[in-house]
Write a protein that holds these residues in place. Structure first.
Motif, PDB file in Angstrom:
ATOM      1  N   ALA A 373      -5.640 -26.434  -1.688  1.00 31.97           N
ATOM      2  CA  ALA A 373      -4.645 -26.552  -2.748  1.00 31.97           C
ATOM      3  C   ALA A 373      -3.546 -27.535  -2.347  1.00 31.97           C
ATOM      4  O   ALA A 373      -2.978 -27.445  -1.256  1.00 31.97           O
ATOM      5  N   GLY A 374      -3.272 -28.500  -3.215  1.00 32.65           N
ATOM      6  CA  GLY A 374      -2.215 -29.475  -2.975  1.00 32.65           C
ATOM      7  C   GLY A 374      -2.575 -30.603  -2.041  1.00 32.65           C
ATOM      8  O   GLY A 374      -1.753 -31.497  -1.799  1.00 32.65           O
ATOM      9  N   ALA A 375      -3.785 -30.600  -1.498  1.00 31.35           N
ATOM     10  CA  ALA A 375      -4.168 -31.617  -0.522  1.00 31.35           C
ATOM     11  C   ALA A 375      -4.492 -32.929  -1.208  1.00 31.35           C
ATOM     12  O   ALA A 375      -4.994 -32.958  -2.336  1.00 31.35           O
ATOM     13  N   THR A 376      -4.178 -34.017  -0.533  1.00 29.08           N
ATOM     14  CA  THR A 376      -4.558 -35.345  -0.993  1.00 29.08           C
ATOM     15  C   THR A 376      -5.403 -36.007   0.081  1.00 29.08           C
ATOM     16  O   THR A 376      -5.228 -35.744   1.273  1.00 29.08           O
ATOM     17  N   GLY A 377      -6.288 -36.866  -0.337  1.00 26.76           N
ATOM     18  CA  GLY A 377      -7.204 -37.497   0.601  1.00 26.76           C
ATOM     19  C   GLY A 377      -6.592 -38.667   1.329  1.00 26.76           C
ATOM     20  O   GLY A 377      -5.433 -39.024   1.087  1.00 26.76           O
ATOM     21  N   PRO A 378      -7.360 -39.275   2.193  1.00 28.03           N
ATOM     22  CA  PRO A 378      -8.740 -38.893   2.523  1.00 28.03           C
ATOM     23  C   PRO A 378      -8.798 -37.692   3.475  1.00 28.03           C
ATOM     24  O   PRO A 378      -8.004 -37.591   4.407  1.00 28.03           O
ATOM     25  N   LEU A 379      -9.738 -36.780   3.188  1.00 29.42           N
ATOM     26  CA  LEU A 379      -9.884 -35.540   3.939  1.00 29.42           C
ATOM     27  C   LEU A 379     -11.211 -35.522   4.695  1.00 29.42           C
ATOM     28  O   LEU A 379     -12.185 -36.160   4.273  1.00 29.42           O
ATOM     29  N   PRO A 380     -11.253 -34.794   5.818  1.00 28.01           N
ATOM     30  CA  PRO A 380     -12.570 -34.527   6.387  1.00 28.01           C
ATOM     31  C   PRO A 380     -13.379 -33.773   5.335  1.00 28.01           C
ATOM     32  O   PRO A 380     -12.861 -32.864   4.682  1.00 28.01           O
ATOM     33  N   THR A 381     -14.620 -34.158   5.141  1.00 29.46           N
ATOM     34  CA  THR A 381     -15.373 -33.651   3.991  1.00 29.46           C
ATOM     35  C   THR A 381     -16.741 -33.165   4.420  1.00 29.46           C
ATOM     36  O   THR A 381     -17.474 -33.865   5.131  1.00 29.46           O
ATOM     37  N   VAL A 382     -17.076 -31.965   3.960  1.00 31.16           N
ATOM     38  CA  VAL A 382     -18.383 -31.371   4.209  1.00 31.16           C
ATOM     39  C   VAL A 382     -19.233 -31.527   2.956  1.00 31.16           C
ATOM     40  O   VAL A 382     -18.856 -31.048   1.877  1.00 31.16           O
ATOM     41  N   PHE A 383     -20.348 -32.209   3.088  1.00 27.62           N
ATOM     42  CA  PHE A 383     -21.349 -32.248   2.025  1.00 27.62           C
ATOM     43  C   PHE A 383     -22.323 -31.109   2.304  1.00 27.62           C
ATOM     44  O   PHE A 383     -23.180 -31.236   3.171  1.00 27.62           O
ATOM     45  N   GLU A 384     -22.120 -30.017   1.606  1.00 25.55           N
ATOM     46  CA  GLU A 384     -22.951 -28.826   1.820  1.00 25.55           C
ATOM     47  C   GLU A 384     -24.097 -28.857   0.809  1.00 25.55           C
ATOM     48  O   GLU A 384     -23.877 -28.755  -0.398  1.00 25.55           O
ATOM     49  N   VAL A 385     -25.314 -28.990   1.316  1.00 23.76           N
ATOM     50  CA  VAL A 385     -26.481 -29.240   0.488  1.00 23.76           C
ATOM     51  C   VAL A 385     -27.243 -27.936   0.282  1.00 23.76           C
ATOM     52  O   VAL A 385     -27.589 -27.247   1.246  1.00 23.76           O
ATOM     53  N   HIS A 386     -27.536 -27.616  -0.975  1.00 24.33           N
ATOM     54  CA  HIS A 386     -28.173 -26.333  -1.263  1.00 24.33           C
ATOM     55  C   HIS A 386     -29.641 -26.319  -0.880  1.00 24.33           C
ATOM     56  O   HIS A 386     -30.291 -27.358  -0.715  1.00 24.33           O
ATOM     57  N   GLY A 387     -30.191 -25.119  -0.751  1.00 25.23           N
ATOM     58  CA  GLY A 387     -31.601 -24.936  -0.437  1.00 25.23           C
ATOM     59  C   GLY A 387     -32.445 -24.901  -1.683  1.00 25.23           C
ATOM     60  O   GLY A 387     -32.022 -25.259  -2.771  1.00 25.23           O
ATOM     61  N   GLY A 388     -33.659 -24.486  -1.504  1.00 25.51           N
ATOM     62  CA  GLY A 388     -34.561 -24.373  -2.647  1.00 25.51           C
ATOM     63  C   GLY A 388     -35.892 -25.060  -2.408  1.00 25.51           C
ATOM     64  O   GLY A 388     -36.794 -24.473  -1.833  1.00 25.51           O
ATOM     65  N   PRO A 389     -36.058 -26.325  -2.838  1.00 25.69           N
ATOM     66  CA  PRO A 389     -35.058 -27.186  -3.498  1.00 25.69           C
ATOM     67  C   PRO A 389     -34.789 -26.816  -4.952  1.00 25.69           C
ATOM     68  O   PRO A 389     -33.827 -27.289  -5.545  1.00 25.69           O
ATOM     69  N   THR A 390     -35.678 -25.993  -5.539  1.00 26.45           N
ATOM     70  CA  THR A 390     -35.503 -25.623  -6.946  1.00 26.45           C
ATOM     71  C   THR A 390     -34.448 -24.519  -7.058  1.00 26.45           C
ATOM     72  O   THR A 390     -34.751 -23.345  -7.241  1.00 26.45           O
ATOM     73  N   TRP A 391     -33.226 -24.931  -6.949  1.00 23.29           N
ATOM     74  CA  TRP A 391     -32.054 -24.069  -7.022  1.00 23.29           C
ATOM     75  C   TRP A 391     -30.901 -24.963  -7.440  1.00 23.29           C
ATOM     76  O   TRP A 391     -31.077 -26.164  -7.614  1.00 23.29           O
ATOM     77  N   HIS A 392     -29.712 -24.428  -7.629  1.00 24.19           N
ATOM     78  CA  HIS A 392     -28.572 -25.294  -7.870  1.00 24.19           C
ATOM     79  C   HIS A 392     -27.296 -24.593  -7.454  1.00 24.19           C
ATOM     80  O   HIS A 392     -27.203 -23.367  -7.477  1.00 24.19           O
ATOM     81  N   ASP A 393     -26.332 -25.389  -7.012  1.00 29.28           N
ATOM     82  CA  ASP A 393     -24.994 -24.861  -6.746  1.00 29.28           C
ATOM     83  C   ASP A 393     -24.283 -24.648  -8.068  1.00 29.28           C
ATOM     84  O   ASP A 393     -24.459 -25.422  -9.018  1.00 29.28           O
ATOM     85  N   SER A 394     -23.479 -23.597  -8.123  1.00 29.06           N
ATOM     86  CA  SER A 394     -22.830 -23.239  -9.382  1.00 29.06           C
ATOM     87  C   SER A 394     -21.370 -22.873  -9.150  1.00 29.06           C
ATOM     88  O   SER A 394     -20.913 -22.752  -7.999  1.00 29.06           O
ATOM     89  N   ASP A 395     -20.667 -22.687 -10.241  1.00 27.84           N
ATOM     90  CA  ASP A 395     -19.278 -22.223 -10.201  1.00 27.84           C
ATOM     91  C   ASP A 395     -19.292 -20.716  -9.951  1.00 27.84           C
ATOM     92  O   ASP A 395     -19.024 -19.919 -10.836  1.00 27.84           O
ATOM     93  N   SER A 396     -19.654 -20.369  -8.718  1.00 28.20           N
ATOM     94  CA  SER A 396     -19.727 -18.965  -8.318  1.00 28.20           C
ATOM     95  C   SER A 396     -19.118 -18.816  -6.933  1.00 28.20           C
ATOM     96  O   SER A 396     -18.973 -19.795  -6.191  1.00 28.20           O
ATOM     97  N   PHE A 397     -18.761 -17.586  -6.577  1.00 26.26           N
ATOM     98  CA  PHE A 397     -18.044 -17.345  -5.330  1.00 26.26           C
ATOM     99  C   PHE A 397     -18.975 -17.485  -4.144  1.00 26.26           C
ATOM    100  O   PHE A 397     -20.061 -16.908  -4.116  1.00 26.26           O
ATOM    101  N   ALA A 398     -18.558 -18.259  -3.147  1.00 26.98           N
ATOM    102  CA  ALA A 398     -19.356 -18.459  -1.945  1.00 26.98           C
ATOM    103  C   ALA A 398     -18.408 -18.509  -0.748  1.00 26.98           C
ATOM    104  O   ALA A 398     -17.519 -19.362  -0.681  1.00 26.98           O
ATOM    105  N   ALA A 399     -18.623 -17.596   0.192  1.00 32.83           N
ATOM    106  CA  ALA A 399     -17.715 -17.487   1.331  1.00 32.83           C
ATOM    107  C   ALA A 399     -17.819 -18.684   2.269  1.00 32.83           C
ATOM    108  O   ALA A 399     -16.839 -19.048   2.925  1.00 32.83           O
TER     109      ALA A 399
END
Length: 604
Positions: A373-399
């Motif tokens: 919250a409130g952060a401005t870039g450039p930031l260290p960034t994690v590209f977290e790639v989902h499994g599956g492959p027949t799946w998708h990331d969604s607007d859902s809670f993930a720890a």
């Protein structure tokens, strides 16, 4: 090389951080309920620190832990009369085992089916008479077999084929069995067959036309009425998943043609007069009620975010499991209030996701972005790639993503080609150039993230589990100058060895993706295997692996690690006694700690 013991530097002491609280907070699945005893329910919870099955008597309020195993249990079902809990017993997460059952009120676990050797599960359907079971099995030796068991007698085999298949459903009166099969050789697009309990064929529905076109079907369930031969079926005839009704006796097909833009699934209301429709579109989902008599489609009100499961109750209400990226999951009812509220502390909230659309080589790519919250870039960034492959990331809670945000990282999740929720062509685009296609989409989004000022190009982390772990290892090898760190959990690392060691159902999927076996299309497997590029890897690599994993087996990971070690590449490996991931909360926290610590050391 470092063989990690799970204790990163600086661990222990002090108050518990929010990211750990999110993993430890008690959570529950959507309760399943017995068709003829709706007050009896079964759900999964991590209340004791390990995910296990719980029996819940709604009439008395009593809840009882039904299973208790060191590595957890999540596969279970109630018999329609509510008298029995069936659960699948494997060995330390290897997914190879047998069905056991116990009385709903508690008691000794006993073998549910005598005479069947251990196997991988391939579906289960239980009859309302309390004495009939349809059991699907998969083994490397036999392929898929389906057996009918009556009154505790000897199992009768009614189906056998080398290609993957599974039990779809048993009709309400127990006279019809729906089977999903891929006898045509395309493991991504099933055909349907309905048989009688003696194995006699009744009807066949095959949208692949014998494998000449890529259209799949799925069983959604028989109508919940005795003598009703209607089967609810999912199809892809208009380029996305939609439901239709197939009368297996007459052959009549009723196309519902619901006016919704995304993938659509459905299930029957208990009286068979309506359908509960689940609609997934652009990483979010909602619910609708479809009336057969009028054809009217009415929205079932749910908050913005994602519904990861829903079930209609006999009183007409709907119970659903909801969350958003910012808000933890909760089981709610349309009749009002929370259905099942686990005791203990609540998970701290996180930050919402932002939607990003990026033009890519195969079309517009949808990505979900979170940042402090409130952060401005450039930031260290994690590209977290989902499994599956027949799946998708969604607007859902993930720890997991929330933990990275807490530590000052931006998190970008890419719904690359192969993901569900964006139409059949997007999902089916992976053929033959497996892994490389997905990484083209990740690269396009990465370029956006850097050019937009969000991501620091010198502090980019590629991370993922399962198929996401595979893409991580493939990415740090094929794009060695881009990624600063690679974090791969339970990955495919050596695709040829993985193919030969993995469970039979995944071999069938790989043959579909690549167009053959490693011996038949060696160039394709070579081009898509992380082992091919291991000597080009520059980024420090962290790998975690379950030693009993049947999906991404340990031998092929060891082959990759040995190659890293041979040239002195910076890497760490953490092996743990489980299968394809862990159901133990503390084990999962340990793994996230190791990833956080590894990234911090190598990005500083």
């Amino acid at each position: 090389m470092t063989e990690s013991n799970g204790t990163p530097r600086g661990a222990g002491g002090g108050s518990m951080p929010d990211w750990e609280k999110r993993f430890r907070a008690p959570r529950v699945s959507l309760p399943d309920w017995a068709e003829d005893a709706p007050d009896r329910s079964l759900f999964v919870s991590n209340a004791t620190g390990t995910y296990e099955l719980y029996a819940w008597d709604r009439a008395t309020g009593e809840q009882r832990r039904a299973t208790d195993r060191p590595n957890g249990t999540t596969d279970g079902v109630l018999s329609p009369d509510g008298e029995w809990i069936w659960w699948f017993s494997d060995k330390d997460g290897d997914e190879f085992g047998v069905w056991l059952r116990q009385p709903f009120g508690g008691g000794e676990d006993v073998p549910a089916v005598a005479g069947l050797e251990p196997s991988y599960p391939a579906g289960l359907a239980l009859g309302r008479d309390g004495s009939t079971a349809v059991v699907g099995r998969s083994t490397d030796e036999d392929g898929t077999t389906i057996h009918v068991v009556r009154d505790g007698g000897a199992p009768q085999e009614i189906y056998r084929h080398r290609e993957s298949a599974g039990v779809g459903d048993l009709s309400h009166d127990g006279t019809l069995i729906a089977v999903e099969h891929t006898e045509h050789g395309d493991a991504m697009h099933a055909a349907l067959r309905v048989v009688r309990p003696d194995g006699t064929a009744v009807a066949e529905l095959d949208d692949t036309e014998g494998g000449t076109r890529e259209l799949g079907l799925e069983v959604l369930g028989f109508a919940p009425v005795d003598g009703d031969t209607r089967l609810l079926v999912g199809h892809q005839r208009r380029g996305r998943w939609e439901p239709m009704v197939w009368d297996v006796a007459s052959g009549a097909e009723t196309d519902l043609a619901l006016d919704l833009p995304g993938d659509v699934s459905a299930e029957w209301y208990p009286d068979g007069s309506a359908l509960l429709v689940a609609h997934s579109f652009e990483a979010r989902s909602d619910l609708w009620r479809y009336e057969f008599g009028s054809g009217v489609l009415t929205r079932v009100e749910t908050p913005p975010g994602s519904v990861s499961g829903a079930t209609p109750r006999p009183d007409g209400s709907v119970e659903y499991l909801w969350s958003s990226a910012a808000e933890p999951s909760v089981v709610r009812s349309t009749s009002g209030g929370v259905v099942l509220d686990p005791p203990g502390t609540k998970a701290p909230v996180s930050v919402p996701v932002e939607d990003v659309w990026v033009e890519g080589p195969g079309g517009r790519i949808h990505a979900l972005v979170q940042k402090p919250a409130g952060a401005t870039g450039p930031l260290p960034t994690v590209f977290e790639v989902h499994g599956g492959p027949t799946w998708h990331d969604s607007d859902s809670f993930a720890a997991g993503p929330a933990a990275w945000v807490d530590h000052g990282y931006a998190v970008v999740r890419v719904n690359y080609r192969g993901s569900t929720g964006y139409g059949r062509e997007w999902t089916d685009a992976l053929k033959h150039r497996v892994g490389l296609i997905e990484l083209e989409d990740v690269s396009a989004v990465r370029e956006w993230a850097v050019s937009s000022g969000l991501a620091d190009p010198d502090r980019l982390v590629l991370a993922g589990g399962s198929w996401g772990g595979y893409l991580t290892l493939l990415g740090v090898g094929t794009q060695p100058d881009v990624w600063a760190v690679g974090l791969a959990a339970v990955p495919v690392a050596d695709y040829v060895t993985a193919y030969h060691d993995e469970m039979e159902a995944l071999k069938a999927l790989d043959r579909t993706l690549f167009g053959g076996t490693p011996e038949e299309v060696p160039d394709r497997f070579t081009a898509s295997s992380p082992l091919t590029y291991v000597d080009d890897v520059k980024a420090p690599v962290y790998i975690s692996a379950g030693v009993n994993d049947p999906r991404c087996p340990i031998r092929q990971i060891d082959n990759y690690v040995d190659r890293l070690a041979a040239r002195g590449a910076t890497h760490e490996v953490y092996r743990y006694d489980a299968g394809h991931g862990s159901l133990v909360v503390e084990e999962r926290i340990k793994q996230v700690r190791l990833e956080l610590d590894f990234a911090a050391r190598h990005l500083s």
